[in-house]
Every structure is written in C-alpha cells, then in structure tokens.
Design an enzyme around this catalytic site. Structure first.
Site, PDB file in Angstrom:
ATOM      1  N   ASP A 234       2.996  -4.795   8.139  1.00 43.18           N
ATOM      2  CA  ASP A 234       1.698  -3.946   7.889  1.00 43.18           C
ATOM      3  C   ASP A 234       0.522  -5.039   8.055  1.00 43.18           C
ATOM      4  O   ASP A 234       0.295  -5.485   7.086  1.00 43.18           O
ATOM      5  CB  ASP A 234       1.737  -3.059   6.743  1.00 43.18           C
ATOM      6  CG  ASP A 234       0.681  -2.637   6.172  1.00 43.18           C
ATOM      7  OD1 ASP A 234      -0.464  -2.773   6.911  1.00 43.18           O
ATOM      8  OD2 ASP A 234       0.368  -2.036   5.139  1.00 43.18           O
TER       9      ASP A 234
ATOM     10  N   HIS B   2       0.911  -1.208  -0.083  1.00 42.35           N
ATOM     11  CA  HIS B   2      -0.095   0.133   0.031  1.00 42.35           C
ATOM     12  C   HIS B   2       1.046   1.340  -0.134  1.00 42.35           C
ATOM     13  O   HIS B   2       1.901   1.126   0.580  1.00 42.35           O
ATOM     14  CB  HIS B   2      -0.836  -0.074   1.350  1.00 42.35           C
ATOM     15  CG  HIS B   2      -1.936   0.974   1.507  1.00 42.35           C
ATOM     16  ND1 HIS B   2      -1.553   2.261   1.701  1.00 42.35           N
ATOM     17  CD2 HIS B   2      -3.218   0.808   1.109  1.00 42.35           C
ATOM     18  CE1 HIS B   2      -2.575   2.952   1.678  1.00 42.35           C
ATOM     19  NE2 HIS B   2      -3.845   2.317   1.466  1.00 42.35           N
TER      20      HIS B   2
ATOM     21  N   GLN C 155      -4.623  -5.346   6.637  1.00 42.19           N
ATOM     22  CA  GLN C 155      -5.531  -6.273   6.019  1.00 42.19           C
ATOM     23  C   GLN C 155      -5.609  -7.858   6.644  1.00 42.19           C
ATOM     24  O   GLN C 155      -6.252  -8.573   6.182  1.00 42.19           O
ATOM     25  CB  GLN C 155      -5.436  -6.368   4.630  1.00 42.19           C
ATOM     26  CG  GLN C 155      -5.564  -4.926   3.602  1.00 42.19           C
ATOM     27  CD  GLN C 155      -7.045  -4.409   3.805  1.00 42.19           C
ATOM     28  OE1 GLN C 155      -7.930  -5.075   4.095  1.00 42.19           O
ATOM     29  NE2 GLN C 155      -7.026  -3.359   3.534  1.00 42.19           N
TER      30      GLN C 155
ATOM     31  N   LYS D  44     -10.562  -1.052  10.358  1.00 43.62           N
ATOM     32  CA  LYS D  44     -10.405  -2.236   9.443  1.00 43.62           C
ATOM     33  C   LYS D  44     -10.754  -3.505  10.423  1.00 43.62           C
ATOM     34  O   LYS D  44     -10.810  -4.681   9.894  1.00 43.62           O
ATOM     35  CB  LYS D  44      -9.312  -2.316   8.766  1.00 43.62           C
ATOM     36  CG  LYS D  44      -8.939  -1.272   7.719  1.00 43.62           C
ATOM     37  CD  LYS D  44      -7.969  -1.564   6.850  1.00 43.62           C
ATOM     38  CE  LYS D  44      -7.283  -0.431   6.011  1.00 43.62           C
ATOM     39  NZ  LYS D  44      -8.229   0.266   4.772  1.00 43.62           N
TER      40      LYS D  44
ATOM     41  N   CYS E 138      -4.879   2.461  -3.752  1.00 48.50           N
ATOM     42  CA  CYS E 138      -3.547   3.103  -3.113  1.00 48.50           C
ATOM     43  C   CYS E 138      -2.596   2.190  -3.142  1.00 48.50           C
ATOM     44  O   CYS E 138      -1.496   1.878  -2.107  1.00 48.50           O
ATOM     45  CB  CYS E 138      -3.825   3.253  -1.577  1.00 48.50           C
ATOM     46  SG  CYS E 138      -5.012   4.650  -1.335  1.00 48.50           S
TER      47      CYS E 138
END
Ligand code: 7TS
Length: 419
Positions: free
Chosen positions: A213, A136, A216, A239, A377
């Site tokens: 990261d 991202h 997700q 999220k 993104c």
C-alpha cells in the site's frame, strides 16, 4: 535547544525552493480565519498545482468524449490522453508494461480489487494472510472480510514502541500457509518507512505474494516496482497532487492474467453472447464501465509535475523539514511524539499534555493551521500506543520551516488556553 543546521544542503535537495514551488499551488495563497493558511494535512490529501487544474479544464473544454468507443476526433483525443497518462504512471512506477497499470478509484478500491479477485480465487480454509499492526483500515478490513468468508487466518506482524516493523517477528509469522502479505510502504499514522524490499524477499521465499500500500509513499520517495519485485502496488492520485476519484493498482502481468475480473459490464469484454462472455485483455479486464477519464488525465499531469520537481530533491527537502519539526516538538514540554522510527517520511503525530487532539486541532485551525486530529483510520495503531487519537502534521515539499515555527508558536498558545 535547536541543533538543526540553519540552512539546507542545497545540493542534496537539487536546489528545491519551496517558496518558488508554492506559486504553482493557488489554494495555498489564502487566509483562513484572518491568518495565512498553513496546510499541514498532506497525508489526508495534497493540494493541486495549476498544471493539474489546467489539464482538467482543458479536457472538459476541448476534448470531452467517451474512450475506446468512438471513431470521432474527440473520442480519439480523450482515448489518447487517457492512455498517455497510463504510460506516465507506468514509467513513474518503473513497471515493465502499461498493461500492468489498472485505473481504480484510489488505494482503497485497488486493495478491494485484489481481495475480491485474487483473494477469492486463491485464499481458502487454513490459509493465512499477513498484515502489519500499522495498517490503514483500508488494508485491514478487506482482508478481514476475505478471511472470514474463506475460513482463512489474518495474522498481524507486531511493531515496536518506536513504530517500527519487526522483521524477525515477521519472519517467524511467515509460513507455508501464507498466501499473501499486505503492508504499507509508509504508515499514515506514524510515518514509519517499512523495509518493503526485505518483506518481499522473505515472502517470496515462502511462495507468498506481496501487496504494498503505497498511498503515503509515492509523493515522498522514488518507487520502482520492478526492483522491489512486489506483486501489487497501490496508490491514490489525490495524495500525489492529482485529483480525487482516481488511483492505481499495479500488478505483475503474470499474476493479473490469472485473476478473474472483479466488476463486469462494458469495456471489460471482448465478445458477449448469452451463452458465454470472452473477457478483454489487460488492463481493461479490470476496468468495467466508463472510466474516470478526466481525473486519469489529471493524474498524468500530477506525475509529470512531480517528475519535473524531482523526487530525489523532494525526499531530501522533506527529510530536512521533518527533522527540524521533530526536533522542535521533541524539545517542547508536554509533547509526546507517537512514531519515532529511525526511518520516517513526512508525518509527525503527537499529543500535547492531556489536551484532546480535537481541541488542539480546533485551536490550530483558528490560527489558519490545518492538521488532522483523530485516529487517522488506523485505530489498531492508536490502541498499540494507548491513545484514542493524535494530532498529525504531515508535510509536502511546499511546506517550510517558517510554517513549522507557526505550528510550535500556536502549540504554546494552546497550552496557555488549556492550562
Ligand atoms: N492506505 C494508507 C496508508 C492511507 O494513508 C490511506 C488514506 C489509504 C490507504 C486510503 O486511501 P484512499 O485514497 O483510498 O482513501 N489515508 C488518509 C489519511 O491518513 N488521512 O485521510 C486519509
């Protein structure tokens, strides 16, 4: 032809019943353009259960006060709830101590904290930073800026045509100059689940740190930062069914202690004179100013909700739903799936014929179906697959096969419109 089993393996999903769970999410029960809402934009942000909304209302109606300051009752309640939520996050991530949990605004701010604090202190000319080709923008640009500033090199681990992280290429790119590796756990544009455990091991063998990261990942699978042995793990509350404006940076104590503060001001200090300031202990050293108290408490409520539903059941249910959706779209004439990794989570990116994703997104919206259309993104991913944009359906445990069927029916309609 659909070969997917007609029923779910109830044991694997721990009896997860989306129809029952949907009742916890008020926003799902509405019509959009005269059609029942089908919300398939969970990778952008998830919906909030009543328990999270109630926690926010309760805080503002009963407990609102500033934290770590007052001796009065309300301030103590606010402080307790704010710190309790930190403990919930610690347990959720399997971190050793709550001092390793830093509140931020979200994944983006968590990564920027690492580049600004750890990066400025540890990356110099000739050093290397490794990221993957499926990051991202928020896990690209902060590293790019750091490398430009420091005369360091940003190296990119390539992916294959299915959107899979290439471990052997990664191993080749790692060197004694590598200071840090920053990769996503799950790609937001492709849905690929990355081999983070192997990535961490190989980096550590070369003396490099690893930031994962997890934006997700956390809503879809159990994460345990101690067994991953990663140095940093970042995610956003919104999220994972929590409020916007709050997120987490987990960092190993041994690393966080060596890092200089990032922002400065109130709360991050122990003692201030004009000559010298003594910084506060972890985690407050990295939490300058009045924090986002209400939303931290909301995040705690969200993680409690997820714990109650159970991540194992969620993972198994979503795996089934994604397999069903993938099968239906793969069999759809004119659909090109972008991101066909063997190990995927909850994201289905595709294009249909030469219909522009924005046009397709608009047709879907008129039928009450919310998807994201665009570059997500992750423009380098779009470049890698030779497209400018995709349509992305992204799932949560409250989505159903019937909703996938409505998506497919509407794609048939769109095809007629644009034929
Ligand atoms: N990393 C990944 C993998 C993401 O998917 C996102 C947001 C971020 C970082 C940034 O998170 P934030 O909460 O700080 O904004 N991804 C998306 C998306 O896919 N659609 O909208 C936002």
């Amino acid at each position: 032809m659909i070969t997917h089993p007609a029923t779910l393996d109830v044991e694997r999903t721990a009896g997860l019943d989306p129809e029952v769970l949907r009742r916890d999410f008020p926003v799902l029960h509405q019509e959009v353009h005269g059609k029942p809402l089908v919300y398939l934009d969970n990778a952008a942000t998830t919906q909030k259960p009543s328990s999270v909304i109630d926690a926010l209302v309760r805080y503002y109606e009963h407990d609102n006060a500033n934290v770590h300051r007052g001796i009065h009752e309300l301030s103590q309640r606010a402080t307790n709830d704010y710190e309790d939520a930190r403990t919930v996050v610690q347990e959720f991530l399997g971190a050793a101590e709550s001092e390793e949990i830093i509140y931020t605004r979200g994944t983006t701010e968590s990564i920027n904290l690492v580049t600004a604090s750890w990066g400025r202190a540890n990356v110099g000319p000739g050093d290397e930073v490794l990221i993957s080709a499926m990051e991202h923008h928020s896990n690209i640009v902060p590293w790019q800026i750091l490398c430009e500033e420091k005369g360091a090199r940003l190296k990119i681990v390539p992916i294959n045509d299915d959107g899979e992280f290439l471990l052997d290429e990664y191993e080749r790119l790692l060197s004694d100059h590598t200071r840090i590796v920053a990769v996503n756990h799950v790609s937001n544009a492709l849905g690929s689940v990355n081999p983070v455990r192997e990535i961490v091991d190989l980096a550590h063998e070369r003396g490099a740190l690893v930031l994962i990261d997890g934006a997700q990942a956390v809503a879809h699978m159990k994460v345990d930062v101690r067994s991953l042995e990663c140095d940093f793990y970042a995610f956003s509350s919104h999220k994972i069914f929590g409020p916007t404006g709050i997120g987490i940076l987990y960092g190993k104590r041994s690393v966080l202690e060596t890092m200089p503060p990032c922002e400065s001001g109130g709360d991050m200090i122990k003692h201030v004179t004009f000559e010298k300031t003594i910084y506060n202990d972890l985690p407050y050293k990295f939490e300058a100013g009045t924090p986002n108290i209400a939303d931290a408490i909301g995040l705690g409520a969200a993680l409690r909700y997820v714990n109650n539903v159970g991540l194992e059941g969620i993972g198994a249910y979503e795996e089934d739903l994604l397999a069903y959706a993938t099968e239906r779209l793969a069999a759809f004439e004119g659909v090109r799936l972008i991101g066909t990794a063997k190990h995927k989570a909850s994201v289905l990116s595709f294009n249909l014929d030469s219909i522009h994703p924005h046009d397709l997104g608009t047709v879907l919206d008129r039928e009450g179906i919310a998807v994201r259309a665009g570059h997500h993104c992750a423009q380098p991913v779009m470049d890698r697959f030779g497209v400018t944009a995709t349509v992305r359906a992204s799932f949560a445990f409250y989505n159903t096969r019937a909703e996938v069927d409505r998506l497919v029916e509407t794609l048939h309609k769109a095809r007629e419109i644009f034929a």
